[in-house]
Design an enzyme around this catalytic site. Structure first.
Site, PDB file in Angstrom:
ATOM      1  N   ARG A 120       0.849  -1.193   0.000  1.00 41.33           N
ATOM      2  CA  ARG A 120       0.000   0.000   0.000  1.00 41.33           C
ATOM      3  C   ARG A 120       0.883   1.240   0.000  1.00 41.33           C
ATOM      4  O   ARG A 120       1.515   1.570   1.006  1.00 41.33           O
ATOM      5  CB  ARG A 120      -0.927   0.002   1.219  1.00 41.33           C
ATOM      6  CG  ARG A 120      -1.764   1.288   1.298  1.00 41.33           C
ATOM      7  CD  ARG A 120      -3.018   1.172   2.154  1.00 41.33           C
ATOM      8  NE  ARG A 120      -2.749   1.039   3.571  1.00 41.33           N
ATOM      9  CZ  ARG A 120      -3.703   1.128   4.512  1.00 41.33           C
ATOM     10  NH1 ARG A 120      -4.969   1.339   4.158  1.00 41.33           N
ATOM     11  NH2 ARG A 120      -3.384   0.981   5.784  1.00 41.33           N
ATOM     12  N   ASP A 162      -4.066   2.458  14.259  1.00 41.86           N
ATOM     13  CA  ASP A 162      -3.245   3.096  13.235  1.00 41.86           C
ATOM     14  C   ASP A 162      -3.787   4.506  12.998  1.00 41.86           C
ATOM     15  O   ASP A 162      -4.619   5.001  13.773  1.00 41.86           O
ATOM     16  CB  ASP A 162      -3.186   2.258  11.948  1.00 41.86           C
ATOM     17  CG  ASP A 162      -4.512   2.205  11.197  1.00 41.86           C
ATOM     18  OD1 ASP A 162      -5.483   2.888  11.607  1.00 41.86           O
ATOM     19  OD2 ASP A 162      -4.577   1.479  10.185  1.00 41.86           O
TER      20      ASP A 162
END
Length: 545
Positions: free
Chosen positions: A178, A458
């Site tokens: 990603r 996160d």
């Protein structure tokens, strides 16, 4: 206003690649020259020159659309792309090593953690240069080095502190990467004196160095694409993929991507996003945490969409359930995988009851996903792979469930906007303050995936924390005990929570202790601001560069 068409966002005035030179301002530690070769930097410069202006215009278009939403407009399905939704068409196809994706694990590009993820028993590992990694210069380049070593079969780690050796197993997860989102810049890579797109930087270096090696090992350059808002942003990625394939001598369609549907506008353009990327896409994913953040950010000024505590905003109801089901229906109609979302729970040491509760939540979440028709799911910790796999093995005996078209469903605009019911509570506000401050402190100290209160947090969950409080102040939300959320109340709770955090960490070796003050000041500034900042990580990035 609909999103501008690709033609109006293109630029015919990009400088010739032969005249470009990327200036690297980050420190060059040993081994960085493997990544930052003249050839690789020229390739990245070529991509930025060809596509950077379009990216900037698309970011400007986001701001224009937000201004409309702030004055009362609501997202809806596009009238000008109705034919794309109505016609029958399929994506190009999915490689064999991405047919079975029942359990995917995600994590930062730290070397040891990557090896553990590859060996976890998951089908796919997403190496995350975005939300699970703090984008320090060293983290970004070490991540590229680690990916290069993986593609060449040399990824290993010897922990000098513990003496433990980490090696790749005989059977490992398939790698997807990603890159960072369109809104982010790489401050240490300049073209014409200006920072370039962080996503182009991450993608360009990775595909340049690894595409051929990945193909030789029977896989390929596979990606997860974050925070896309609409078809035009997806089309930009598709054009970059096509350009890169031609430049690197790869067959068209070699690059394969899964798009995270983690913004509210994207939920109304899932067919269009699949269509824009149809030769390169293999699926969509329910990026649930960023999706909640986007829901608050995009329509949060409307009091009709005030949300309760984060713990009450679950995937089994309201707008989250609707978007999960629509994603399945949309993907399966087009022959694509419909991936479920992240289970943020982690194993709890020395507390059997809390540990079992965490596993029970994971099992329940995955049972919902598999029964709905998802083709796989995400976990944040190797210890949760088996639990998730057992559920999907029981409910999904084949490689996937793409045959389940879910034609029984009708998901409307109202369904996709329906807010969860429940209460805002003092405990919920305090939790948002604690999580937001501590996560931001860790991020400033170079860590992007942080275990807090038995969850792996996160950047997305930190974004929820600060936007929820901002929204509660904006609308004078009433807590369950009858009090109104005001700036004064938040300052009071903030002071108490900061004091508690500092006392709890006093004398501890927690690496991010020294960043608490800066993190707290930034968090408080953002939640008390009159206007909601687009991203927490944008001002935070200025503090680490």
């Amino acid at each position: 206003m609909q999103t501008a068409t690709i033609d109006t966002l293109d630029t015919a005035e990009a400088p010739e690649p032969s005249n470009l030179q990327l200036q690297i301002t980050g420190a060059l530690a040993p081994g960085y020259d493997r990544v930052l070769t003249p050839e690789a930097l020229a390739f990245v410069a070529e991509l930025e020159a060809a596509f950077g202006t379009r990216r900037r215009l698309l970011i400007e278009a986001r701001a224009q659309r937000q201004a409309e939403l702030d004055t009362g407009a609501l997202p809806d399905f596009r009238a000008d792309t109705a034919d794309i939704r109505a016609l029958d068409w399929k994506i190009l196809g999915t490689p064999s090593d991405l047919q079975d994706r029942r359990v995917e694990i995600t994590g930062p590009v730290d070397r040891k953690m990557m090896i553990n993820a590859f060996n976890s028993g998951a089908n796919v590992f997403m190496a995350d240069f975005e939300d699970a990694t703090s984008p320090t210069w060293d983290n970004m380049i070490h991540g590229q080095i680690n990916c290069m070593d993986y593609s060449r079969g040399t990824l290993a780690f010897d922990d000098l502190r513990t003496g433990k050796q980490y090696r790749m197993g005989d059977t490992t997860a398939t790698l997807k990467v990603r890159p960072r989102g369109w809104h982010m810049l790489e401050a240490h890579a300049l073209l014409g004196g200006q920072p370039i797109s962080a996503g182009i930087f991450d993608f360009g270096l990775y595909i340049f160095h690894n595409a051929t090696a990945l193909i030789d090992m029977g896989s390929g350059p596979y990606f997860y694409l974050p925070k896309i808002e609409n078809m035009a942003e997806a089309q930009l990625w598709d054009d970059i993929f096509t350009h890169s394939e031609a430049a690197l001598g790869l067959a068209h369609g070699t690059v394969k991507a899964t798009v995270l549907i983690e913004t509210l506008p994207a939920a109304f353009e899932m067919d269009e996003i699949l269509f824009a990327l149809k030769d390169h896409i293999v699926g969509l994913n329910c990026g649930r945490w960023d999706y909640i953040f986007s829901y608050i950010k995009r329509i949060g000024k409307n009091p009709d969409y005030l949300l309760p505590d984060r713990a009450q905003v679950g995937m089994g109801e309201a707008f989250l359930k609707a978007y999960s089901l629509l994603l399945i229906q949309t993907c399966h109609r087009r022959g694509a995988h419909a991936m479920g979302g992240m289970a943020a729970q982690i194993p709890v040491k020395n507390n059997p009851a809390a540990n079992e509760a965490a596993f029970a939540k994971v099992r329940a979440d995955k049972e919902r996903e598999a029964s709905f028709g998802h083709d796989g799911t995400w976990v944040a910790h190797p210890g949760m792979v088996t639990a998730a796999r057992e559920v999907f093995d029981a409910l999904m005996p084949g490689q996937n469930q793409i045959h389940r078209r879910r034609a029984d469903l009708t998901i409307t605009r109202a369904d996709l906007l329906k807010p969860h019911t429940g209460w805002a509570t003092e405990d919920g506000v305090r939790e948002n303050i604690r999580v937001g401050i501590q996560y931001t402190a860790a991020w400033l100290d170079g860590r992007g995936a942080v275990p807090l209160y038995n969850l792996m947090e996160d950047a997305a969950t930190a974004e929820i924390s600060r936007t929820q409080i901002w929204q509660q102040i904006k609308h004078g939300a009433q807590l369950k005990d009858g009090r109104t959320v005001t700036k004064a109340l938040i300052r009071h709770l903030y002071a108490e929570e900061m004091n508690s955090i500092e006392q709890a960490l006093a004398g501890a070796s927690t690496p991010h202790r020294k960043q608490l003050t800066a993190a707290g000041e930034l968090f408080l500034e953002l939640v008390l601001a009159d206007e909601l900042s687009e991203f927490l990580t944008t001002p935070a990035y200025a503090l680490i560069t």
